[in-house]
Write a protein that holds these residues in place. Sequence first.
Motif, PDB file in Angstrom:
ATOM      1  N   LEU A  80       5.748  -6.000   9.696  1.00 36.34           N
ATOM      2  CA  LEU A  80       6.626  -5.830   8.553  1.00 36.34           C
ATOM      3  C   LEU A  80       5.854  -5.052   7.490  1.00 36.34           C
ATOM      4  O   LEU A  80       4.848  -5.542   6.973  1.00 36.34           O
ATOM      5  N   LYS A  81       6.306  -3.838   7.210  1.00 38.58           N
ATOM      6  CA  LYS A  81       5.647  -3.005   6.204  1.00 38.58           C
ATOM      7  C   LYS A  81       6.413  -3.129   4.891  1.00 38.58           C
ATOM      8  O   LYS A  81       7.634  -3.110   4.856  1.00 38.58           O
ATOM      9  N   LYS A  82       5.670  -3.247   3.805  1.00 33.80           N
ATOM     10  CA  LYS A  82       6.236  -3.339   2.458  1.00 33.80           C
ATOM     11  C   LYS A  82       5.799  -2.103   1.682  1.00 33.80           C
ATOM     12  O   LYS A  82       4.613  -1.757   1.673  1.00 33.80           O
ATOM     13  N   THR A  83       6.758  -1.427   1.033  1.00 33.71           N
ATOM     14  CA  THR A  83       6.433  -0.228   0.267  1.00 33.71           C
ATOM     15  C   THR A  83       6.969  -0.379  -1.148  1.00 33.71           C
ATOM     16  O   THR A  83       8.152  -0.650  -1.346  1.00 33.71           O
ATOM     17  N   ILE A  84       6.076  -0.254  -2.125  1.00 33.88           N
ATOM     18  CA  ILE A  84       6.454  -0.234  -3.537  1.00 33.88           C
ATOM     19  C   ILE A  84       5.818   1.002  -4.150  1.00 33.88           C
ATOM     20  O   ILE A  84       4.595   1.157  -4.118  1.00 33.88           O
ATOM     21  N   GLY A  85       6.637   1.899  -4.692  1.00 35.67           N
ATOM     22  CA  GLY A  85       6.128   3.104  -5.344  1.00 35.67           C
ATOM     23  C   GLY A  85       5.260   3.963  -4.448  1.00 35.67           C
ATOM     24  O   GLY A  85       4.284   4.536  -4.908  1.00 35.67           O
ATOM     25  N   GLY A  86       5.579   4.037  -3.169  1.00 33.82           N
ATOM     26  CA  GLY A  86       4.820   4.857  -2.229  1.00 33.82           C
ATOM     27  C   GLY A  86       3.563   4.208  -1.675  1.00 33.82           C
ATOM     28  O   GLY A  86       2.861   4.811  -0.871  1.00 33.82           O
ATOM     29  N   VAL A  87       3.261   2.969  -2.088  1.00 34.24           N
ATOM     30  CA  VAL A  87       2.075   2.264  -1.605  1.00 34.24           C
ATOM     31  C   VAL A  87       2.504   1.236  -0.557  1.00 34.24           C
ATOM     32  O   VAL A  87       3.358   0.393  -0.814  1.00 34.24           O
ATOM     33  N   ASP A  88       1.902   1.328   0.644  1.00 30.14           N
ATOM     34  CA  ASP A  88       2.237   0.431   1.749  1.00 30.14           C
ATOM     35  C   ASP A  88       1.286  -0.748   1.838  1.00 30.14           C
ATOM     36  O   ASP A  88       0.091  -0.621   1.553  1.00 30.14           O
ATOM     37  N   SER A  89       1.824  -1.891   2.239  1.00 25.80           N
ATOM     38  CA  SER A  89       1.019  -3.070   2.558  1.00 25.80           C
ATOM     39  C   SER A  89       1.746  -3.824   3.664  1.00 25.80           C
ATOM     40  O   SER A  89       2.883  -3.517   4.011  1.00 25.80           O
TER      41      SER A  89
END
Length: 165
Positions: A80-89
């Motif tokens: 599960l990839k999380k992206t906020i403002g172009g930053v992935d975690s």
Amino acid sequence: MSELRTNRIVPRDGISSSGTCGGVIQMKVAQHDSAVDLTSSGDIMSTTYTPIRSDSKILIDIRLRAREDSGNSATWYVSLKKTIGGVDSYPGGQYMMQNRSEAGVSMWAGYYQMVVDSDGGSSEITYTLHAGPWGSANSSEFNVNKHAGDSELGGAQLIIYEVSG
């Protein structure tokens, strides 16, 4: 006559009276109904979510029915990839689930996992369900909703809960 109206009640400490957890603020269900055929790493589905409160926890319920369809021995991971403002975690870890199939047998895999994401903030979040071969996939295929024409739908779902406190 008086009338009391409210859109939420938050205990003084921000947790429920039982002291075990907060309450559900909002929820979203995202479902993918079209066929996905992967032979290498790729995305299965994405959805966006915007928390109401910046101090909320986000609980993601991942439900995936998939099939390794080539009859080779293969292991696939799901993340599960999380992206906020172009930053992935990766709140659950980049290689959080995996399934192995045996040569000569097409096997169905069920991936079901709950992930707690504590860094929601109040920005829009994109959650992406991703799959890829673990090691050598031996030219195998990873399929979701392969028989969509036969009403095989809903093979990938993300159920997102925003929880207070």
